[in-house]
Design a protein around this motif. Structure first.
Motif, PDB file in Angstrom:
ATOM      1  N   GLN A  27       2.629  32.721 108.946  1.00  0.00           N
ATOM      2  CA  GLN A  27       4.003  32.565 109.427  1.00  0.00           C
ATOM      3  C   GLN A  27       4.859  33.656 108.799  1.00  0.00           C
ATOM      4  N   VAL A  28       5.695  34.297 109.634  1.00  0.00           N
ATOM      5  CA  VAL A  28       6.534  35.400 109.174  1.00  0.00           C
ATOM      6  C   VAL A  28       7.692  34.846 108.343  1.00  0.00           C
ATOM      7  N   LEU A  29       7.947  35.490 107.200  1.00  0.00           N
ATOM      8  CA  LEU A  29       9.056  35.101 106.334  1.00  0.00           C
ATOM      9  C   LEU A  29      10.326  35.782 106.815  1.00  0.00           C
ATOM     10  N   LYS A  30      11.377  34.981 107.001  1.00  0.00           N
ATOM     11  CA  LYS A  30      12.651  35.516 107.481  1.00  0.00           C
ATOM     12  C   LYS A  30      13.779  34.996 106.609  1.00  0.00           C
ATOM     13  N   GLY A  57       7.071  41.876 110.048  1.00  0.00           N
ATOM     14  CA  GLY A  57       7.604  41.667 108.701  1.00  0.00           C
ATOM     15  C   GLY A  57       6.478  41.415 107.719  1.00  0.00           C
ATOM     16  N   VAL A  58       6.665  40.363 106.860  1.00  0.00           N
ATOM     17  CA  VAL A  58       5.654  39.943 105.896  1.00  0.00           C
ATOM     18  C   VAL A  58       5.287  38.503 106.224  1.00  0.00           C
ATOM     19  N   GLY A 112      -2.121  33.944 100.748  1.00  0.00           N
ATOM     20  CA  GLY A 112      -1.856  35.364 100.650  1.00  0.00           C
ATOM     21  C   GLY A 112      -0.605  35.771 101.388  1.00  0.00           C
ATOM     22  N   LEU A 113      -0.118  36.974 101.068  1.00  0.00           N
ATOM     23  CA  LEU A 113       0.988  37.638 101.767  1.00  0.00           C
ATOM     24  C   LEU A 113       0.406  38.887 102.421  1.00  0.00           C
ATOM     25  N   ALA A 114       0.794  39.139 103.672  1.00  0.00           N
ATOM     26  CA  ALA A 114       0.221  40.274 104.402  1.00  0.00           C
ATOM     27  C   ALA A 114       1.300  40.968 105.214  1.00  0.00           C
ATOM     28  N   LEU A 115       1.156  42.283 105.351  1.00  0.00           N
ATOM     29  CA  LEU A 115       2.093  43.093 106.116  1.00  0.00           C
ATOM     30  C   LEU A 115       1.768  42.970 107.598  1.00  0.00           C
ATOM     31  N   SER A 116       2.793  42.809 108.421  1.00  0.00           N
ATOM     32  CA  SER A 116       2.635  42.816 109.880  1.00  0.00           C
ATOM     33  C   SER A 116       3.754  43.668 110.458  1.00  0.00           C
TER      34      SER A 116
END
Length: 728
Positions: free
Chosen positions: A582-585, A558-559, A551-555
């Motif tokens: 893990q945050v996508l950058k 970031g995402v 899944g992708l989740a908002l933090s």
């Protein structure tokens, strides 16, 4: 000539004579009858000739010696006497061909003594009847004289014949002697020839044997030579095969090493490129290199010299600004000296140049905070939207921020964005400057929400004053707004990008929830939504995606991406542990399973929220990300986690890039505002149509379901997405 008498004979005599002469009594009846009648001279000459030819060489056949004619052919000694021939002058004489072939030359049957008148011959054997002398026969005395003369002639002929025979005998003997001598000589010659022939044959046999022996020896040598050549050829072929095998193995080993080396170099290049993307850099916003990214070099082995002013990258990837003693530089507006450690987002001045410090990939993707301008002095005008593109401020009607106040030049100032910073620059040409930021005259400044701008000369106390406001300008549409599409979990949306001919270029799926789950199915057995994002392997891919893959989740940072289990997932080549987010950058590569590859990018926002609490979606949520986009490499699908907005344009950094005629950089935006999707035309000279309605620049317009956007030659259909749309 008198007619020929008819032939008549006893059939028994005819058969007996035919048996003696070896003739056929039926075919040769006339010949046999004439012979018995002593009328052979009456036969047709052709018949006589054929008869003579047929009787030639038969034993015991002779001609009457008394008359030599007329009596015909009879067995010798069979008659005691014969009747003289009929007629005169030897008329009716039998042809010489009827004389026996085996009798001696001149031999005749002796005539008997003259019988008395009227004497009749006894019945002769083979004749079958008595031959009587008639009146038509020759006179006996005449006949006797003739016979004596003939006898004398016969004697003479016998004497001559005897002499001839003697001479013939002598000649024969001489001939025999000569023949014997000749035979002897011929025998000797034959013996000589035989000996010579035998010698020749012996020599030939010896030569043949010698030739055979030589041929056998030659064949043996040839066989040995052939065997040697064959062995040599086999050895050569074996050596060549071994050499080829060695060469093949060496080539394979070389190819393997080269492939390994190429793969190692590729991985190193990819790692180097990835490091280079992440490498801290300087984005020039003011100065000679404005608008360019300046690479920060690694620190030299001995470190910078004391007199050197530089920004360097240390081994621990920490960037530091070195300012020599006595010199001063500014970091975030404050004067600094010595060694200063930099953090992302710092503004660094080096002489006449000003830079933003950050990772290169972040500088590439940086967008400015959403701001607009409003009058602070209460005078009419505004608000004025700023669309993250160059704008002019002045009295000219062509200026995007149009102020007709006293002291304002036609083009008084310029506002533009560089590397996520909104910059104002004095363009008035007024002595002492024509722009004051927060009361201080400056040639340029970085704008942030809450600042004020005063435009005009310093002597003008009533110069117009503008406030820099956060967010988009609240512009009122000229027409009634359409109903907006309000996304929900069970109403996924998709943008289908097509060219002017209607050919599908890409499907862009929009997800506007705080959490987006992905896997290989959309709904469970109960029909309820299981995964918002359905990931299906494309042709040629071998990815075993699980039902609940991740899944992708908002933090607040970031995402985040998370693996829930199932197939392995690699982020930038590193495996993701199940359950660990893990945050996508910046830019990244994501591989699900064996080879389901996605290329992603996280787009940062220029607005950083200082509020506490859970992160919020929407343009007013203050989130640091605009969106996260993932592009499938093996099919024309893109998945966008829409946090605040989706920028649409032709530039390479646009989250939705349209490489079609008529599309300009920063052409439009799809924004998430208060839970609704809206579209904004962000440029004055760029047309955007929603259906047949041309959008007003800067005015958000609700984006309704089953509508179509027209941006240049691009046609973008907006509708709800179904599970089947996710099929590659």
């Amino acid at each position: 000539m008198p007619p020929l008498p008819e032939a008549s004979a006893d059939p028994a005599e005819v058969a007996a004579l035919a048996a003696d002469l070896g003739l056929d009594p039926r075919e040769d009846e006339e010949l046999l009858t004439r012979l018995l009648d002593d009328d052979a001279e009456l036969l047709d000459p052709g018949v006589r000739a054929r008869a003579a030819e047929r009787l030639r060489g038969r034993p015991g056949v002779a001609v009457c010696a008394a008359c030599g004619d007329g009596a015909g052919a009879l067995r010798a000694g069979a008659l005691p006497g014969v009747r003289p021939a009929r007629g005169r002058g030897g008329e009716g004489r039998a042809p010489a061909a009827l004389q026996p072939a085996d009798a001696a030359a001149g031999e005749r049957v002796a005539a008997p003594p003259a019988p008395a008148a009227g004497f009749g011959l006894a019945k002769a054997r083979h004749l079958g009847r008595v031959i009587d002398l008639g009146e038509d026969n020759e006179d006996w005395e005449v006949r006797g004289e003739r016979l004596r003369q003939e006898a004398a002639e016969a004697e003479r002929r016998r004497t001559e014949e005897a002499a001839r025979k003697k001479a013939a005998e002598e000649a024969r003997k001489k001939a025999e002697a000569e023949a014997q001598e000749r035979a002897r000589k011929e025998a000797e010659e034959a013996a000589r020839k035989k000996a010579a022939e035998e010698a020749r044959k012996k020599a030939e046999e010896e030569a043949r044997k010698k030739a055979e022996a030589e041929a056998q020896e030659r064949a043996r040598k040839e066989a040995e030579e052939a065997a040697r050549k064959k062995a040599a050829e086999e050895a050569r072929k074996k050596a060549e095969a071994e050499a080829r095998e060695r060469a093949r193995k060496e080539a394979e080993e070389t190819a393997r090493r080269e492939a390994e080396e190429a793969e190692r170099r590729r991985l190193e290049d990819e790692e180097r490129a990835a490091r280079e993307k992440r490498r801290p850099s300087l984005g020039a916003i003011v100065g000679a290199r404005a608008g360019t990214i300046v690479r920060i070099d690694d620190a030299p082995a001995g470190g910078p010299t004391a007199a050197e002013r530089a920004v360097v990258l240390l081994q621990d990837e920490v960037a530091r600004l070195y300012v020599p003693p006595g010199a001063k530089e500014r970091v975030n507006g404050k004067e600094r000296t010595g060694a200063v450690e930099l953090v992302p987002g710092d503004l660094v001045s080096l002489g006449d140049e000003v830079f933003v410090f950050d990772e290169r990939v972040e500088l590439d993707n940086a967008s400015a905070p959403s701001v607009h301008f409003a009058r602070k002095d209460g005078k009419p005008g505004g608000p004025w939207a700023y669309f993250d593109e160059p704008a002019t401020v002045g009295a000219a009607r062509s200026c995007q921020v149009n102020l007709v106040d006293e002291g304002v030049e036609d083009e008084h100032a310029r506002v533009f964005t560089r590397f996520g910073r909104v910059i104002v620059e004095d363009a008035s040409g007024l002595k002492g400057g024509g722009v004051a930021v927060n009361g201080q005259r400056v040639p340029w400044a970085v704008l942030e929400a809450g600042m004020t701008l005063r435009l005009g000369p310093a002597s003008l106390q009533e110069a117009p004053e503008l406030a820099v406001m956060a967010g988009a300008a609240e512009l009122k549409p000229k027409e009634k707004k359409a109903a907006a599409m309000k996304p929900s979990r069970h109403a996924r949306t998709v943008l289908e990008v097509k060219d002017e001919q209607g050919a599908l270029k890409r499907r862009v799926f929009l997800f506007t929830r705080r959490e987006v789950r992905f896997g290989k199915v959309g709904r469970g057995r109960d029909g309820k939504m299981l995964n918002e994002l359905v990931l299906l392997a494309a042709p040629g891919e071998d990815a075993d995606v699980a039902e609940k893959q991740g899944g992708l989740a908002l933090s607040r940072e970031g995402v985040e991406i998370r693996r829930d289990g199932g197939a392995e997932m690699l982020l930038e080549g590193q495996p993701l542990a199940p359950g660990k987010a893990q945050v996508l950058k910046g830019g990244f590569e994501l591989i699900v399973g064996e080879d389901l590859a996605l290329e992603g990018r996280a787009y940062r926002s220029g607005t950083l929220s200082q509020e506490k609490g859970p992160p919020q979606l929407g343009v007013k949520g203050g989130h640091p990300y605009e969106c996260v986009r993932l592009d499938r490499l093996n099919c024309p699908h893109s998945y966008v986690f829409l946090v605040r907005m989706l920028r649409i344009g032709s530039e390479a950094t646009a989250p939705l890039r349209l490489e079609l005629p008529g599309v300009q950089p920063g052409h439009a935006q799809v924004i998430l505002n208060e839970g609704k999707l809206q579209v904004v035309a962000t440029r004055q000279n760029a047309k955007v149509y929603l259906g047949d309605v041309e959008l007003e620049p800067g005015v958000p317009t609700n984006l309704g379901v089953d509508t179509e956007l027209r941006i240049g030659n691009a046609r973008i259909a907006f509708r709800e997405a179904e599970d089947g749309d996710f099929s590659p």
